[in-house]
Design a protein around this motif. Structure first.
Motif, PDB file in Angstrom:
ATOM      1  N   ALA A 202       0.749  -1.384   0.136  1.00  0.00           N
ATOM      2  CA  ALA A 202       0.030   0.129  -0.075  1.00  0.00           C
ATOM      3  C   ALA A 202       0.821   1.401   0.205  1.00  0.00           C
ATOM      4  CB  ALA A 202      -0.855   0.092   1.255  1.00  0.00           C
ATOM      5  N   ALA A 203       2.166   1.233   0.812  1.00  0.00           N
ATOM      6  CA  ALA A 203       2.896   2.592   0.870  1.00  0.00           C
ATOM      7  C   ALA A 203       3.429   2.804  -0.612  1.00  0.00           C
ATOM      8  CB  ALA A 203       3.813   2.300   1.830  1.00  0.00           C
ATOM      9  N   SER A 204       3.921   1.768  -1.148  1.00  0.00           N
ATOM     10  CA  SER A 204       4.455   1.950  -2.579  1.00  0.00           C
ATOM     11  C   SER A 204       3.478   2.369  -3.520  1.00  0.00           C
ATOM     12  CB  SER A 204       5.184   0.563  -2.962  1.00  0.00           C
ATOM     13  OG  SER A 204       5.555   0.649  -4.275  1.00  0.00           O
ATOM     14  N   MET A 205       2.217   1.692  -3.317  1.00  0.00           N
ATOM     15  CA  MET A 205       1.171   2.299  -4.398  1.00  0.00           C
ATOM     16  C   MET A 205       0.842   3.586  -4.255  1.00  0.00           C
ATOM     17  SD  MET A 205      -1.193  -1.187  -4.185  1.00  0.00           S
ATOM     18  CE  MET A 205      -2.635  -0.373  -5.170  1.00  0.00           C
ATOM     19  N   ARG A 206       1.053   4.053  -2.836  1.00  0.00           N
ATOM     20  CA  ARG A 206       0.777   5.556  -2.512  1.00  0.00           C
ATOM     21  C   ARG A 206       1.640   6.362  -3.253  1.00  0.00           C
ATOM     22  NH1 ARG A 206      -1.546   8.369   3.166  1.00  0.00           N
ATOM     23  NH2 ARG A 206      -1.212  10.528   2.190  1.00  0.00           N
ATOM     24  N   GLU A 207       2.815   6.103  -2.962  1.00  0.00           N
ATOM     25  CA  GLU A 207       4.062   6.809  -3.722  1.00  0.00           C
ATOM     26  C   GLU A 207       3.993   7.068  -4.807  1.00  0.00           C
ATOM     27  OE1 GLU A 207       7.948   5.405  -2.341  1.00  0.00           O
ATOM     28  OE2 GLU A 207       7.348   5.543  -0.191  1.00  0.00           O
ATOM     29  N   GLN A 208       3.580   5.793  -5.604  1.00  0.00           N
ATOM     30  CA  GLN A 208       3.448   5.956  -7.173  1.00  0.00           C
ATOM     31  C   GLN A 208       2.494   6.786  -7.417  1.00  0.00           C
ATOM     32  OE1 GLN A 208       3.277   1.810  -8.290  1.00  0.00           O
ATOM     33  NE2 GLN A 208       5.339   1.352  -7.770  1.00  0.00           N
ATOM     34  N   ALA A 209       1.462   6.672  -6.821  1.00  0.00           N
ATOM     35  CA  ALA A 209       0.018   7.634  -6.949  1.00  0.00           C
ATOM     36  C   ALA A 209       0.325   9.004  -6.763  1.00  0.00           C
ATOM     37  CB  ALA A 209      -1.155   7.089  -6.267  1.00  0.00           C
ATOM     38  N   GLU A 210       1.144   9.402  -5.848  1.00  0.00           N
ATOM     39  CA  GLU A 210       1.368  10.615  -5.328  1.00  0.00           C
ATOM     40  C   GLU A 210       2.244  11.344  -6.559  1.00  0.00           C
ATOM     41  OE1 GLU A 210       2.984  10.412  -1.584  1.00  0.00           O
ATOM     42  OE2 GLU A 210       1.042  10.426  -0.564  1.00  0.00           O
ATOM     43  N   ALA A 211       3.213  10.468  -7.020  1.00  0.00           N
ATOM     44  CA  ALA A 211       4.166  10.745  -8.151  1.00  0.00           C
ATOM     45  C   ALA A 211       3.418  11.113  -9.605  1.00  0.00           C
ATOM     46  CB  ALA A 211       5.342   9.776  -8.545  1.00  0.00           C
ATOM     47  N   LEU A 212       2.570  10.196  -9.731  1.00  0.00           N
ATOM     48  CA  LEU A 212       1.598  10.586 -10.805  1.00  0.00           C
ATOM     49  C   LEU A 212       0.842  11.667 -10.703  1.00  0.00           C
ATOM     50  CD1 LEU A 212       0.527   9.356 -13.719  1.00  0.00           C
ATOM     51  CD2 LEU A 212      -0.923   8.088 -12.610  1.00  0.00           C
ATOM     52  N   ALA A 213       0.102  12.035  -9.455  1.00  0.00           N
ATOM     53  CA  ALA A 213      -0.621  13.209  -9.337  1.00  0.00           C
ATOM     54  C   ALA A 213       0.106  14.317  -9.331  1.00  0.00           C
ATOM     55  CB  ALA A 213      -1.190  12.933  -7.898  1.00  0.00           C
ATOM     56  N   ILE A 214       1.427  14.416  -8.909  1.00  0.00           N
ATOM     57  CA  ILE A 214       2.204  15.513  -9.135  1.00  0.00           C
ATOM     58  C   ILE A 214       2.565  15.640 -10.672  1.00  0.00           C
ATOM     59  CG2 ILE A 214       4.765  16.221  -8.691  1.00  0.00           C
ATOM     60  CD1 ILE A 214       4.335  14.829  -5.870  1.00  0.00           C
ATOM     61  N   ASP A 215       2.810  14.614 -11.371  1.00  0.00           N
ATOM     62  CA  ASP A 215       3.154  14.915 -12.762  1.00  0.00           C
ATOM     63  C   ASP A 215       1.830  15.459 -13.371  1.00  0.00           C
ATOM     64  OD1 ASP A 215       5.542  13.724 -12.603  1.00  0.00           O
ATOM     65  OD2 ASP A 215       4.672  11.748 -13.569  1.00  0.00           O
ATOM     66  N   ALA A 216       0.639  15.021 -12.976  1.00  0.00           N
ATOM     67  CA  ALA A 216      -0.673  15.639 -13.661  1.00  0.00           C
ATOM     68  C   ALA A 216      -0.790  17.018 -13.133  1.00  0.00           C
ATOM     69  CB  ALA A 216      -1.880  14.858 -12.981  1.00  0.00           C
ATOM     70  N   LEU A 217      -0.344  17.487 -11.622  1.00  0.00           N
ATOM     71  CA  LEU A 217      -0.337  18.917 -11.389  1.00  0.00           C
ATOM     72  C   LEU A 217       0.506  19.699 -12.246  1.00  0.00           C
ATOM     73  CD1 LEU A 217      -1.343  20.942  -9.673  1.00  0.00           C
ATOM     74  CD2 LEU A 217       0.675  20.336  -7.831  1.00  0.00           C
ATOM     75  N   ALA A 218       1.722  19.179 -12.591  1.00  0.00           N
ATOM     76  CA  ALA A 218       2.734  20.017 -13.375  1.00  0.00           C
ATOM     77  C   ALA A 218       2.001  20.162 -14.876  1.00  0.00           C
ATOM     78  CB  ALA A 218       3.955  19.191 -13.496  1.00  0.00           C
ATOM     79  N   PHE A 219       1.327  18.923 -15.407  1.00  0.00           N
ATOM     80  CA  PHE A 219       1.001  19.219 -16.482  1.00  0.00           C
ATOM     81  C   PHE A 219      -0.260  20.353 -16.461  1.00  0.00           C
ATOM     82  CE2 PHE A 219      -2.916  17.700 -18.992  1.00  0.00           C
ATOM     83  CZ  PHE A 219      -2.280  17.574 -20.501  1.00  0.00           C
ATOM     84  N   VAL A 220      -0.992  20.209 -15.574  1.00  0.00           N
ATOM     85  CA  VAL A 220      -2.296  21.201 -15.545  1.00  0.00           C
ATOM     86  C   VAL A 220      -1.626  22.417 -15.506  1.00  0.00           C
ATOM     87  CG1 VAL A 220      -3.868  22.114 -14.239  1.00  0.00           C
ATOM     88  CG2 VAL A 220      -4.045  19.530 -14.861  1.00  0.00           C
ATOM     89  N   ALA A 221      -0.473  22.617 -14.462  1.00  0.00           N
ATOM     90  CA  ALA A 221      -0.111  24.055 -14.283  1.00  0.00           C
ATOM     91  C   ALA A 221       0.605  24.803 -15.320  1.00  0.00           C
ATOM     92  CB  ALA A 221       0.831  23.957 -13.062  1.00  0.00           C
ATOM     93  N   GLY A 222       0.973  23.774 -16.416  1.00  0.00           N
ATOM     94  CA  GLY A 222       1.868  24.164 -17.683  1.00  0.00           C
ATOM     95  C   GLY A 222       0.958  24.266 -18.769  1.00  0.00           C
ATOM     96  N   ASP A 223      -0.147  24.188 -18.477  1.00  0.00           N
ATOM     97  CA  ASP A 223      -1.107  24.590 -19.702  1.00  0.00           C
ATOM     98  C   ASP A 223      -1.979  25.720 -19.364  1.00  0.00           C
ATOM     99  OD1 ASP A 223      -3.863  24.268 -20.875  1.00  0.00           O
ATOM    100  OD2 ASP A 223      -2.763  22.502 -21.841  1.00  0.00           O
ATOM    101  N   ALA A 224      -1.957  26.940 -20.468  1.00  0.00           N
ATOM    102  CA  ALA A 224      -2.391  28.011 -19.973  1.00  0.00           C
ATOM    103  C   ALA A 224      -4.047  28.045 -20.255  1.00  0.00           C
ATOM    104  CB  ALA A 224      -1.988  29.076 -21.419  1.00  0.00           C
ATOM    105  N   GLU A 225      -4.531  27.075 -20.644  1.00  0.00           N
ATOM    106  CA  GLU A 225      -6.064  26.769 -20.798  1.00  0.00           C
ATOM    107  C   GLU A 225      -6.518  26.031 -19.448  1.00  0.00           C
ATOM    108  OE1 GLU A 225      -7.779  25.513 -24.470  1.00  0.00           O
ATOM    109  OE2 GLU A 225      -6.319  26.878 -25.473  1.00  0.00           O
ATOM    110  N   LEU A 226      -5.691  24.969 -19.078  1.00  0.00           N
ATOM    111  CA  LEU A 226      -6.138  24.061 -17.996  1.00  0.00           C
ATOM    112  C   LEU A 226      -5.984  24.746 -16.670  1.00  0.00           C
ATOM    113  CD1 LEU A 226      -4.895  20.846 -19.089  1.00  0.00           C
ATOM    114  CD2 LEU A 226      -7.009  21.561 -19.128  1.00  0.00           C
ATOM    115  N   LEU A 227      -4.830  25.321 -16.595  1.00  0.00           N
ATOM    116  CA  LEU A 227      -4.678  26.086 -15.195  1.00  0.00           C
ATOM    117  C   LEU A 227      -5.835  27.105 -14.584  1.00  0.00           C
ATOM    118  CD1 LEU A 227      -2.988  26.239 -12.651  1.00  0.00           C
ATOM    119  CD2 LEU A 227      -1.691  28.105 -13.750  1.00  0.00           C
ATOM    120  N   PRO A 228      -6.218  27.928 -15.583  1.00  0.00           N
ATOM    121  CA  PRO A 228      -7.460  28.916 -15.199  1.00  0.00           C
ATOM    122  C   PRO A 228      -8.614  27.868 -14.808  1.00  0.00           C
ATOM    123  CG  PRO A 228      -6.375  29.745 -16.961  1.00  0.00           C
ATOM    124  CD  PRO A 228      -5.715  28.673 -16.800  1.00  0.00           C
ATOM    125  N   ARG A 229      -8.763  27.098 -15.499  1.00  0.00           N
ATOM    126  CA  ARG A 229     -10.222  26.245 -15.275  1.00  0.00           C
ATOM    127  C   ARG A 229      -9.942  25.486 -13.992  1.00  0.00           C
ATOM    128  NH1 ARG A 229     -11.536  22.056 -19.696  1.00  0.00           N
ATOM    129  NH2 ARG A 229     -10.407  20.598 -18.450  1.00  0.00           N
TER     130      ARG A 229
END
Length: 100
Positions: A4-31
């Motif tokens: 479970a701890a490893s799965m959560r770490e991987q999930a957090e890493a993916l979510a951080i990637d998703a946040l970077a993706f959203v933050a780097g998009d001029a249309e997605l971030l304001p939404r």
């Protein structure tokens, strides 16, 4: 099988990637900011709150074109995003119901 701890770490890493993706998009971030009510200057602080990373994944999952673009750009299988969501605090409906 990952624990479970490893799965959560991987999930957090993916979510951080998703946040970077959203933050780097001029249309997605304001939404994202409008939907969540978070100010851009508060994202770092909000990211430490339980449920924030799950919310990022929920945002990506809620719009299939956004999900597919994220997956294409990061080489992530779409099913992995939903699986990651369920591994995060408040990312599972059962967790939400217990917390309310």
């Amino acid at each position: 099988m990952a624990d479970a701890a490893s799965m959560r770490e991987q999930a957090e890493a993916l979510a951080i990637d998703a946040l970077a993706f959203v933050a780097g998009d001029a249309e997605l971030l304001p939404r994202f900011l409008a939907i969540t009510g978070i100010e851009a200057s508060s994202i770092r602080r909000a990211a430490t709150e339980p449920g924030f990373l799950a919310g990022v994944l929920q945002f990506v999952l809620a719009h299939e074109p956004t999900l597919m673009r994220f997956c294409e750009e990061t080489g992530t299988a779409p099913a992995s995003v939903g699986k990651a969501l369920r591994a995060l605090p408040l990312g599972n409906q059962d967790d939400y119901e217990r917390s309310t």
